[in-house]
Scaffold this motif. Structure first.
Motif, PDB file in Angstrom:
ATOM      1  N   ARG A   1       0.830  -1.206   0.000  1.00  0.00           N
ATOM      2  CA  ARG A   1       0.000   0.000   0.000  1.00  0.00           C
ATOM      3  C   ARG A   1       0.863   1.254   0.000  1.00  0.00           C
ATOM      4  NH1 ARG A   1      -3.943   1.780   5.005  1.00  0.00           N
ATOM      5  NH2 ARG A   1      -4.275   3.916   4.341  1.00  0.00           N
ATOM      6  N   LYS A   2       1.931   1.243   0.797  1.00  0.00           N
ATOM      7  CA  LYS A   2       2.827   2.400   0.834  1.00  0.00           C
ATOM      8  C   LYS A   2       3.451   2.659  -0.532  1.00  0.00           C
ATOM      9  CE  LYS A   2       3.055   4.129   5.040  1.00  0.00           C
ATOM     10  NZ  LYS A   2       2.900   5.566   5.319  1.00  0.00           N
ATOM     11  N   ALA A   3       3.881   1.571  -1.177  1.00  0.00           N
ATOM     12  CA  ALA A   3       4.493   1.728  -2.495  1.00  0.00           C
ATOM     13  C   ALA A   3       3.489   2.315  -3.488  1.00  0.00           C
ATOM     14  CB  ALA A   3       5.013   0.388  -2.985  1.00  0.00           C
ATOM     15  N   SER A   4       2.256   1.839  -3.442  1.00  0.00           N
ATOM     16  CA  SER A   4       1.223   2.369  -4.336  1.00  0.00           C
ATOM     17  C   SER A   4       0.943   3.823  -4.028  1.00  0.00           C
ATOM     18  CB  SER A   4      -0.056   1.539  -4.193  1.00  0.00           C
ATOM     19  OG  SER A   4       0.169   0.194  -4.531  1.00  0.00           O
ATOM     20  N   GLU A   5       0.848   4.161  -2.733  1.00  0.00           N
ATOM     21  CA  GLU A   5       0.597   5.553  -2.364  1.00  0.00           C
ATOM     22  C   GLU A   5       1.730   6.454  -2.820  1.00  0.00           C
ATOM     23  OE1 GLU A   5       0.068   5.496   1.804  1.00  0.00           O
ATOM     24  OE2 GLU A   5      -2.030   4.841   1.735  1.00  0.00           O
ATOM     25  N   LYS A   6       2.958   5.928  -2.723  1.00  0.00           N
ATOM     26  CA  LYS A   6       4.102   6.735  -3.143  1.00  0.00           C
ATOM     27  C   LYS A   6       4.051   6.995  -4.639  1.00  0.00           C
ATOM     28  CE  LYS A   6       9.126   6.948  -2.617  1.00  0.00           C
ATOM     29  NZ  LYS A   6      10.320   6.241  -2.090  1.00  0.00           N
ATOM     30  N   ARG A   7       3.697   5.957  -5.428  1.00  0.00           N
ATOM     31  CA  ARG A   7       3.590   6.150  -6.879  1.00  0.00           C
ATOM     32  C   ARG A   7       2.487   7.132  -7.223  1.00  0.00           C
ATOM     33  NH1 ARG A   7       4.529   0.462  -6.727  1.00  0.00           N
ATOM     34  NH2 ARG A   7       2.277   0.067  -6.838  1.00  0.00           N
ATOM     35  N   ILE A   8       1.347   7.000  -6.532  1.00  0.00           N
ATOM     36  CA  ILE A   8       0.229   7.907  -6.804  1.00  0.00           C
ATOM     37  C   ILE A   8       0.588   9.329  -6.398  1.00  0.00           C
ATOM     38  CG2 ILE A   8      -2.150   8.446  -6.133  1.00  0.00           C
ATOM     39  CD1 ILE A   8      -2.595   5.426  -5.832  1.00  0.00           C
ATOM     40  N   HIS A   9       1.245   9.458  -5.253  1.00  0.00           N
ATOM     41  CA  HIS A   9       1.631  10.791  -4.783  1.00  0.00           C
ATOM     42  C   HIS A   9       2.589  11.464  -5.759  1.00  0.00           C
ATOM     43  CE1 HIS A   9       3.972  13.725  -2.411  1.00  0.00           C
ATOM     44  NE2 HIS A   9       2.828  13.918  -1.767  1.00  0.00           N
ATOM     45  N   ARG A  10       3.546  10.694  -6.287  1.00  0.00           N
ATOM     46  CA  ARG A  10       4.502  11.297  -7.229  1.00  0.00           C
ATOM     47  C   ARG A  10       3.803  11.718  -8.516  1.00  0.00           C
ATOM     48  NH1 ARG A  10       9.458  12.516  -7.998  1.00  0.00           N
ATOM     49  NH2 ARG A  10       9.889  11.977  -5.839  1.00  0.00           N
ATOM     50  N   LEU A  11       2.870  10.905  -8.985  1.00  0.00           N
ATOM     51  CA  LEU A  11       2.139  11.279 -10.195  1.00  0.00           C
ATOM     52  C   LEU A  11       1.298  12.527  -9.977  1.00  0.00           C
ATOM     53  CD1 LEU A  11       0.969   7.770 -11.441  1.00  0.00           C
ATOM     54  CD2 LEU A  11       2.722   9.226 -12.481  1.00  0.00           C
ATOM     55  N   ALA A  12       0.765  12.678  -8.742  1.00  0.00           N
ATOM     56  CA  ALA A  12      -0.140  13.793  -8.463  1.00  0.00           C
ATOM     57  C   ALA A  12       0.604  15.083  -8.150  1.00  0.00           C
ATOM     58  CB  ALA A  12      -1.075  13.432  -7.304  1.00  0.00           C
ATOM     59  N   TYR A  13       1.801  14.981  -7.580  1.00  0.00           N
ATOM     60  CA  TYR A  13       2.450  16.175  -7.057  1.00  0.00           C
ATOM     61  C   TYR A  13       3.810  16.490  -7.688  1.00  0.00           C
ATOM     62  CZ  TYR A  13      -1.093  16.177  -3.417  1.00  0.00           C
ATOM     63  OH  TYR A  13      -2.285  16.217  -2.730  1.00  0.00           O
ATOM     64  N   TYR A  14       4.261  15.683  -8.659  1.00  0.00           N
ATOM     65  CA  TYR A  14       5.574  15.937  -9.248  1.00  0.00           C
ATOM     66  C   TYR A  14       5.473  15.969 -10.766  1.00  0.00           C
ATOM     67  CZ  TYR A  14       7.720  15.385  -4.688  1.00  0.00           C
ATOM     68  OH  TYR A  14       8.081  15.573  -3.381  1.00  0.00           O
ATOM     69  N   ASP A  15       6.302  16.805 -11.354  1.00  0.00           N
ATOM     70  CA  ASP A  15       6.353  16.937 -12.807  1.00  0.00           C
ATOM     71  C   ASP A  15       7.008  15.682 -13.396  1.00  0.00           C
ATOM     72  OD1 ASP A  15       6.276  18.302 -15.366  1.00  0.00           O
ATOM     73  OD2 ASP A  15       8.450  18.474 -15.126  1.00  0.00           O
ATOM     74  N   SER A  16       6.342  15.076 -14.341  1.00  0.00           N
ATOM     75  CA  SER A  16       6.822  13.801 -14.882  1.00  0.00           C
ATOM     76  C   SER A  16       8.113  13.955 -15.673  1.00  0.00           C
ATOM     77  CB  SER A  16       5.742  13.178 -15.782  1.00  0.00           C
ATOM     78  OG  SER A  16       5.417  14.073 -16.848  1.00  0.00           O
ATOM     79  N   LEU A  17       8.385  15.141 -16.199  1.00  0.00           N
ATOM     80  CA  LEU A  17       9.598  15.346 -17.019  1.00  0.00           C
ATOM     81  C   LEU A  17      10.808  15.628 -16.130  1.00  0.00           C
ATOM     82  CD1 LEU A  17      10.972  15.710 -19.790  1.00  0.00           C
ATOM     83  CD2 LEU A  17      10.304  18.129 -19.668  1.00  0.00           C
ATOM     84  N   THR A  18      10.700  16.619 -15.281  1.00  0.00           N
ATOM     85  CA  THR A  18      11.863  17.074 -14.495  1.00  0.00           C
ATOM     86  C   THR A  18      11.930  16.445 -13.108  1.00  0.00           C
ATOM     87  OG1 THR A  18      10.630  18.940 -13.591  1.00  0.00           O
ATOM     88  CG2 THR A  18      11.766  19.278 -15.695  1.00  0.00           C
ATOM     89  N   GLN A  19      10.852  15.766 -12.677  1.00  0.00           N
ATOM     90  CA  GLN A  19      10.741  15.195 -11.329  1.00  0.00           C
ATOM     91  C   GLN A  19      10.765  16.265 -10.239  1.00  0.00           C
ATOM     92  OE1 GLN A  19       9.980  11.927 -11.079  1.00  0.00           O
ATOM     93  NE2 GLN A  19      10.044  12.052 -13.314  1.00  0.00           N
ATOM     94  N   LEU A  20      10.572  17.526 -10.655  1.00  0.00           N
ATOM     95  CA  LEU A  20      10.430  18.593  -9.665  1.00  0.00           C
ATOM     96  C   LEU A  20       8.978  18.654  -9.193  1.00  0.00           C
ATOM     97  CD1 LEU A  20      12.460  21.506 -11.318  1.00  0.00           C
ATOM     98  CD2 LEU A  20      13.189  20.028  -9.437  1.00  0.00           C
ATOM     99  N   PRO A  21       8.707  19.254  -8.022  1.00  0.00           N
ATOM    100  CA  PRO A  21       7.314  19.472  -7.617  1.00  0.00           C
ATOM    101  C   PRO A  21       6.542  20.224  -8.701  1.00  0.00           C
ATOM    102  CG  PRO A  21       8.779  19.926  -5.773  1.00  0.00           C
ATOM    103  CD  PRO A  21       9.665  19.704  -6.967  1.00  0.00           C
ATOM    104  N   ASN A  22       5.267  19.851  -8.873  1.00  0.00           N
ATOM    105  CA  ASN A  22       4.447  20.549  -9.861  1.00  0.00           C
ATOM    106  C   ASN A  22       3.713  21.721  -9.216  1.00  0.00           C
ATOM    107  OD1 ASN A  22       2.424  19.365  -8.390  1.00  0.00           O
ATOM    108  ND2 ASN A  22       1.815  17.909  -9.974  1.00  0.00           N
ATOM    109  N   ARG A  23       2.803  22.331  -9.976  1.00  0.00           N
ATOM    110  CA  ARG A  23       2.105  23.512  -9.495  1.00  0.00           C
ATOM    111  C   ARG A  23       1.301  23.211  -8.213  1.00  0.00           C
ATOM    112  NH1 ARG A  23       0.208  28.245 -11.925  1.00  0.00           N
ATOM    113  NH2 ARG A  23       1.054  27.540 -13.922  1.00  0.00           N
ATOM    114  N   THR A  24       0.631  22.056  -8.178  1.00  0.00           N
ATOM    115  CA  THR A  24      -0.206  21.713  -7.026  1.00  0.00           C
ATOM    116  C   THR A  24       0.618  21.618  -5.748  1.00  0.00           C
ATOM    117  OG1 THR A  24      -1.732  20.490  -8.445  1.00  0.00           O
ATOM    118  CG2 THR A  24      -1.811  20.016  -6.083  1.00  0.00           C
TER     119      THR A  24
END
Length: 990
Positions: free
Chosen positions: A550-573
């Motif tokens: 569950r933690k691994a899934s939450e981490k993947r979901i969190h990164r998709l929701a809060y990080y820019d997929s190209l630069t891996q920097l935090p996104n606007r949200t």
């Protein structure tokens, strides 16, 4: 003794009376009566018929008691025919009648005689007897008596039962040790009381007075006066069903104080809804207050009693007929007491054989009620007998009842009925079922379950525990759960968990555990304390489930929701979330937040000419360079396209925030000067940066981001490849800061730094013990710059280590000069910065400086702050030990303002504690400052350390420090910081 009667009543023969009536009617019909007698005859027939129809027994006698007429009810009762009347008298039928009943002197009066008892069909009946005068038509005087007998057996039994019940409850009220009362609120009068509370306190009615509301405050404790008036005023506003409780102290007439617990509730209201009467209970709880052990026992009994009030209680009279059912039957079954009394058990109990057993037991009680020995034997058997009933409530809910029966004895030790207490054991049965289900769940649960004893030792685990942790039951039973802990840093959290369980009995949360092989894994844990009926701890039950996936899934979901997929920097949200939190924190602490907007100046032509793939590679490289320009607690985010934002961690004041923003902007622009290699070609990009500060440029997200964006466009208008602040005056300040930093870079090589020295003395204020070296900047245009204006800039520029080494070398060199000039300064104190302390090879550099200067190492004192030492205790200990081996003394500067641990303080190889000026300022008048100063001095001496106080500016401060054993002092009262030449002039001849 058997019932006897001198004139037993014969069995009535009503069929004979009927035949007699028909016979008389036939005989009269055969005679031809004159017409004037027909109406009289008809009236006589109606009268006879009416008398025969009434239930009362009607008898007519002459004055001597001879029977002349009886109606059919009397004839049936006494078994007489009309032919037999002349042979009987009323005295013979009712020998119990008083002789005065036949006194003709009061023949005109209507008399109600004492009831008489007659045995009829084997049962005793009671009759009320009334005598009236018999006066026939046209008779002036009465010619006999009319006797009316009415059966009052049932009325008498009902009256007896009522009196018995009233006597029962009267005894209950008299037995209650508390004072029960009913108070008329509107008139203030006492409507009812089972005992006089004032007399129990030793006061007479005259001493009490008519107004109770004035009497009680008069004898109350002075501390309770205001409280009592408030209680009296709240009486009229009491809500329905909500009472008020209070604990008051009243003075006994003998002068002692008695504690009383007062509980009052609304009894009735008037037509307008105002409180009319209230009912109250006053209990003397003095003994409970004075004896805590007795109080606990009483409280426990009270709880047991309060719990029993939920039981269904019903009683019977001596004839074993139910005469009372408690209101709790409404709660348990949903039926009113009246309904239950009317329908009995048959409509509630679902199994007839269970009800039949109860009725059979009641028949046994009724049969034995006239035999004391049999009743006593039955009572003994009832003590150990319990009846069980499967019932159904009004709403269809099944209810299991456990019934216990006790016999009631009245004050004459005679049987008074039965007391039945029915307890709802549905929860108990449900608990038994749940226990069986729990055992099934325990074995088949997918979550691991651990059971421990009260000391925490594991006593049982389920199969899921063995599957998740890898430990077999035999390997873990008997051990403590700490065996599974994966992180020693969880100790503080476990303390919190233990406190929560002790306080509320349970806890849930996330912890890290380890498997048998040593692998750590996150899990969700719930712990519950299990207690028995007495509230004693029985065990702890813990369940947990593996959250790794569950933690691994939450981490993947969190990164998709809060990080820019190209630069891996935090996104606007994510950036806006962090900005919001940072602004809230800054608002609470009064700190400043710097927000930076960055837009690449020459990205679009590159992206258009080389394609999006090349542009994406450049954006990745740009992101890496931008991230390297800030600290770990700063945030760099990609807002989209070639726009980036920076959120710097809050600063204490505006200047600090301004300085950080300038340095970050400089680093960003410098990092972009290096070329980017794309498709084996070099490309260059620049950036325009806008900076806004909060709260000055906005307190909310939208306003601050808008202003930073505006400043960024202003930077583009200024030719790009630069940064601009939102406000013009801040730009001017930024330029000034840049100039200051530019000058600082050349100050050391141009020998603009100088040292001033502040003398230090023994506590007598006369004997010189050393000097503290203080850095000053002699700027060619600005003049002498205070250290607060340039030392932070030295830190930011990374020059503090180089300048700090210069201060050490210059101070040691000056010590040598003074010695050559005849001024013996025992020691010189030099402050070390945090970067200088942690820069590495500090001991080697100091050794070189000491060797070059030629002064004894003992003449050098190194000052460090508490915060420097506590950043990394292990590393600080290693560095301090290497410095001590060189020979200098070590002093803790500004002691008391940091957060050092006394445990570490005694381990550090230090020699001196320096009391911060903030504690000296309040001496000697400030009590807290005085206590702190005395405590530091005493603690230092107990650790074999010297103490020096800085900031001494008055004679009173000096005297206080000397009186309390402070070793050394320094401050403006003794000497201000001065150049080396001035110190030589003042102390060279000493």
């Amino acid at each position: 003794m058997a019932d006897t009667d001198p004139h037993p009543i014969r069995t009535p023969r009503p069929e004979g009376l009927a035949r007699l009536g028909h016979y008389l009617a036939g005989v009269v019909g055969r005679f031809l009566l004159p017409r004037r007698f027909e109406s009289h005859w008809q009236a006589w027939r109606y009268s006879v018929t009416a008398l025969d129809a009434v239930e009362e027994r009607i008898l007519i006698t002459d004055f001597a008691g001879g029977l002349q007429y009886i109606n059919s009810s009397a004839a049936a009762m006494f078994g007489l025919g009309h032919r037999d009347l002349s042979r009987y008298s009323l005295q013979g039928l009712l020998p119990a009648l008083a002789p005065e009943a036949f006194d003709v002197r009061n023949a005109e009066a209507e008399i109600a005689l004492d009831p008489v008892s007659l045995l009829q069909d084997g049962e005793r009946h009671l009759y009320a007897v009334t005598r009236r005068a018999l006066r026939l038509r046209n008779e002036i005087r009465p010619s006999g008596f009319v006797w009316v007998m009415r059966d009052i057996t049932r009325e008498h039994l009902a009256q007896t039962a009522l009196e018995e019940r009233e006597r029962f409850w009267s005894e209950v009220l008299r037995a209650v040790p508390d004072t029960l009362y009913v108070q008329d609120i509107q008139s203030g009068s006492l409507v009812f009381s089972n005992s006089n509370l004032a007399s129990r306190l030793g006061y007479s009615e005259e001493e009490r007075g008519e107004d109770a509301n004035a009497f009680w405050p008069r004898i109350s404790h002075p501390d309770d006066q205001e409280y009592i008036w408030r209680l009296l005023s709240l009486r009229k506003s009491m809500r329905e069903g909500v009472g008020q409780e209070s604990l008051l102290r009243w003075r006994h007439r003998d002068g002692s104080w008695r504690w009383f617990s007062i509980r009052e509730q609304v009894l009735s209201r008037d037509d307008s809804g105002q409180v009319w009467r209230l009912i109250g209970v006053a209990r003397d709880v003095t003994a409970n207050i004075e004896h805590s052990h007795s109080l606990r026992d009483s409280e426990r009994r009270y709880r047991m009693l309060a719990g029993s009030l939920q039981d269904v209680i019903f009683t019977t009279d001596s004839s074993v007929h139910i005469d009372y059912i408690s209101p709790s039957v409404q709660t348990v079954f949903g039926y009113s007491p009246e309904w239950t009394m009317r329908h009995g058990l048959d409509r509630v109990v679902t199994k007839p054989r269970q009800a039949a057993r109860f009725y059979e037991l009641m028949r046994r009680v009724r049969k034995a009620s006239f035999n004391l020995a049999a009743l006593t034997e039955l009572e003994q058997s009832l003590h150990g007998e319990t009846l069980y009933f499967d019932c159904v409530a009004a709403n269809g809910r099944p209810v299991a009842i456990e019934l216990r029966i006790t016999l009631i004895w009245n004050e004459n030790n005679r049987f008074g009925g039965a007391l039945c207490v029915g307890r709802d054991i549905s929860k108990q049965r449900q608990a038994e079922k749940e226990l069986r289900r729990a055992a099934t769940v325990f074995e088949h649960s997918t979550a691991a379950i651990v059971v421990t004893d009260p000391d925490g030792n594991i006593v049982q685990v389920n199969d899921a525990f063995e599957r998740i942790t890898g430990y077999a039951s035999a390997e873990i039973v008997g051990k403590l759960p700490a065996t599974l802990s994966a992180d020693r840093q969880q100790a503080n959290q476990m303390t919190f968990v233990r406190d929560q369980i002790l306080e509320i009995g349970k806890w849930e949360g996330e912890l890290w555990l380890k498997r048998k092989g040593g692998e750590a894994f996150p899990c969700w844990i719930g712990i519950t304390a299990v207690r028995d009926a007495d509230g004693d701890l029985v065990s702890y039950v813990c369940f947990f489930s593996d959250m790794s996936e569950r933690k691994a899934s939450e981490k993947r979901i969190h990164r998709l929701a809060y990080y820019d997929s190209l630069t891996q920097l935090p996104n606007r949200t994510l950036f806006q979330d962090r900005l919001h939190s940072s602004l809230q924190l800054a608002a609470r602490r009064g700190s400043w937040v710097a927000l930076m907007f960055l837009d690449l100046d020459r990205f679009k032509p590159i992206n258009d000419s080389l394609g999006h793939a090349a542009g994406d590679r450049m954006l990745k490289d740009v992101a890496m360079r931008l991230a390297s320009c800030v600290d770990e607690d700063d945030t760099v985010a990609r807002m989209g396209g070639d726009e980036f934002t920076f959120l710097l961690h809050p600063s204490a004041d505006r200047d600090e925030a301004l300085t950080r923003a300038i340095h970050v902007a400089d680093r960003i622009l410098a990092s972009l000067t290096e070329p980017f290699v794309l498709s084996e070609r070099e490309f260059f990009v620049t950036a325009s940066i806008g900076i806004a500060l909060s709260p000055q440029d906005g307190n909310d997200i939208s306003q601050l981001m808008k202003n930073a964006d505006t400043a960024m466009y202003h930077a583009k208008e200024r030719g790009k490849n630069n940064f601009q602040f939102y406000q013009a005056e801040m730009n001017a300040r930024a330029l000034e800061r840049l100039e200051l930093e530019s000058d600082l870079r050349h100050a050391l090589e141009q020998q603009q730094f100088v040292l001033y020295y502040q003398p230090q003395f023994l506590s007598d204020g006369k004997t010189l013990t050393g000097v503290e070296a203080l850095l000053r900047w002699q700027h060619p245009d600005r003049g002498l710059v205070p250290p607060g204006d340039f030392i932070p800039a030295l830190e930011e520029l990374g020059l503090v280590v180089e300048v700090g080494d210069w201060v050490l070398g210059e101070a040691c060199r000056q010590m040598n000069c003074w010695r050559a000039q005849g001024l013996a300064v025992p020691k010189v104190s030099v402050n070390l910065s945090a970067r200088q302390f942690a820069s590495g090879r500090l001991g080697q550099r100091i050794a070189v400086i000491l060797d070059a200067s030629g002064i004894p190492p003992s003449c050098l004192e190194l000052e460090l702050t508490e915060s420097i030492l506590m950043q990394d205790v292990g590393e600080a200990m290693r560095i301090l030990e290497s410095l001590k081996r060189l020979g200098p003394s070590i002093a803790i500067d500004d002691f008391g303002t940091g957060y050092s641990s006394l445990n570490y303080l005694k381990q550090f190889p230090i020699d001196v504690l320096k009391i911060d000026r903030s504690f000296v300022d309040g001496l000697p008048a400030g009590e807290q400052d005085a206590q702190i100063a005395r405590a530091i001095i005493a603690m230092a001496h107990s650790l074999k350390l010297s103490v020096i106080a800085e900031g001494v500016e008055t004679r009173a401060q000096l005297d206080f420090l000397r009186e309390h054993g402070c070793d050394e002092v320094q401050g403006f009262y003794l000497g201000r910081p001065m150049p080396a030449e001035r110190l030589l002039e003042m102390h060279g001849s000493a």
